[in-house]
Design a protein around this motif. Structure first.
Motif: not given
Length: 445
Positions: A222, A226, A249
């Motif tokens: 996770w 990004f 997100q």
């Protein structure tokens, strides 16, 4: 109106800010592969933990070298027939200037090359989750080298290379729904259809041995994602990279909640494995679509992907294919869902002015997405199955049944993930065996 003539002042200039941003994003994408190793390593049984870690780590070594030698040239070099690229100056990256800019952007070619290298590394590593417990390490290493060359490098050119047929058709894939996730998921399916099921599939318990490792891996994925997603715009001068960051997100959170809700309704519990898998499903689905949809659209993408992927992981039991760690159910299905939903939810206010069906754009983009999705799926499935078949018939793909039952870690790596010799408060160190013998004599006496 006559086209504007670009003068020297209008030409792109090296941006220290964008260059630094992209180097950070490259590092974030690299950390995803160790994150994937932990994610997969926690999901297998104890006896296969190290093998799963190594299957990801060896991809870093092999693909890095191939990418520098010829992979970058094949993926992003001058187009040939809309199928493959090539630029002899990029072979070995020995004829590239340090400040030579990437095509129309404000970052050096070296920066773009290393960013894309990290994508090339993680894609074959994703496949490994479907093959847990049963593949020879040498066979896996050979498969990674061949698959990257025959499948990943050409598909990356189709989707992202100037002149690639999917690129020219207008297929939208912001950061890898087709080139990475559908590609890897279809490859996983092709290979497992060739090599067969694990010993004891649907008979023996094959539960994850360490859910904390799974959650750690999911968290690293996770975090790194990004860079994977927001970095794919190669800068953020117009806000599209920021939109992708937000949508990453939002969709991930929505998918995790949707998976957990489905799991509670279907199975009666909220599981940590479900939370981790749901988050990854959301990350997968938003990867192709996040630059084209609004945050509300990202919620919809996440919810739909969370539910459909949760449903899909059970298909292996219905159809009898042994996808050990749900690569097909999460990456293939999630990639297909995220890619096709662009044709419905594209807002026209992100990376392009393309609008999906729900924004008045009709079905045109949806059909383009279908062309890209199913072409990549079919090519990767067939090519991967052929590669696995050839390796199996030459050096063999699988360890022996005895080695699989005893544990692939010991058979392939001569190590085990955990040393239990000192567990339970026993004495460890050089004095341990002597003290144990003394205590044994006391008992005998």
């Amino acid at each position: 109106m006559a086209p504007a003539i670009m003068i020297a002042a209008d030409a792109p200039k090296l941006s220290s800010a964008n260059t630094g941003f992209m180097l950070i994003c490259s590092a974030l994408v690299l950390i995803m592969t160790p994150g994937l190793a932990f994610f997969y390593g926690g999901m297998v049984r104890v006896k296969s933990t190290l093998n799963m870690l190594m299957m990801s780590f060896i991809s870093i070594g092999i693909v890095t070298i191939l990418w520098v030698l010829y992979g970058f040239s094949m993926a992003f070099g001058t187009d040939s027939g809309s199928i493959i690229g090539w630029n002899s100056d990029w072979v070995g990256m020995s004829n590239v200037g340090l400040t030579q800019l990437w095509d129309g952007y404000t970052i050096p070619i070296f920066v773009f090359m290393v960013f894309q290298m990290m994508f090339a590394i993680i894609t074959p590593a994703l496949i490994s989750g479907a093959l847990a417990d049963r593949v020879k390490f040498t066979a896996w290493a050979l498969f990674v080298a061949l698959w990257a060359t025959v499948v990943y490098f050409p598909v990356a050119h189709w989707v992202w290379g100037a002149g690639g047929w999917a690129f020219d058709l207008g297929v939208i894939d912001f950061a890898g729904g087709t080139a990475v996730h559908i590609n890897a998921g279809a490859a996983a399916l092709g290979v497992i259809l060739v090599i067969g099921k694990r010993v004891g599939f649907k008979k023996d318990p094959m539960r994850p041995h360490s859910l904390p490792l799974v959650m750690l891996g999911a968290g690293l994925l996770w975090f790194g994602w990004f860079g994977f997603n927001a970095g794919s715009w190669l800068g953020n001068d117009d806000g599209v990279g920021a939109l992708m960051f937000v949508n990453t997100q939002v969709a991930t959170a929505a998918a995790m909640l949707a998976w957990l809700a489905y799991e509670k309704i279907r199975h009666g519990a909220f599981t940590t494995l479900g939370a981790a898998s749901g988050a990854v499903a959301g990350l997968v689905a938003i990867t192709p679509s996040g630059g084209a949809v609004s945050p509300l659209g990202a919620i919809a993408v996440g919810v739909i992907a969370g539910v459909l992927c949760a449903m899909a992981v059970g298909l292996k039991y219905r159809f009898g294919y042994d996808d050990s760690l749900d690569v097909v159910g999460v990456h293939l299905v999630g990639g297909v869902v995220g890619s096709l939903l662009i044709g419905l939810f594209a807002s026209g206010h992100g990376q392009s002015d393309v609008e999906g069906l729900f924004y008045g754009g009709g079905m045109t983009q949806f059909w383009k997405q279908c062309a890209g999705v199913f072409a990549v799926l079919a090519y990767s499935l067939v090519a991967s199955a052929i590669l696995a078949f050839l390796i199996d018939k030459t050096i063999g793909m699988r360890v022996t049944e005895d080695e699989e039952v005893a544990g692939i870690d010991q058979a392939e790596h001569a190590e085990t993930a955990y040393d239990f010799s000192g567990a339970g408060g026993g004495v460890v160190g050089s004095a341990g065996p002597a003290l144990a013998a003394t205590e044994s004599k006391k008992v005998d006496a």
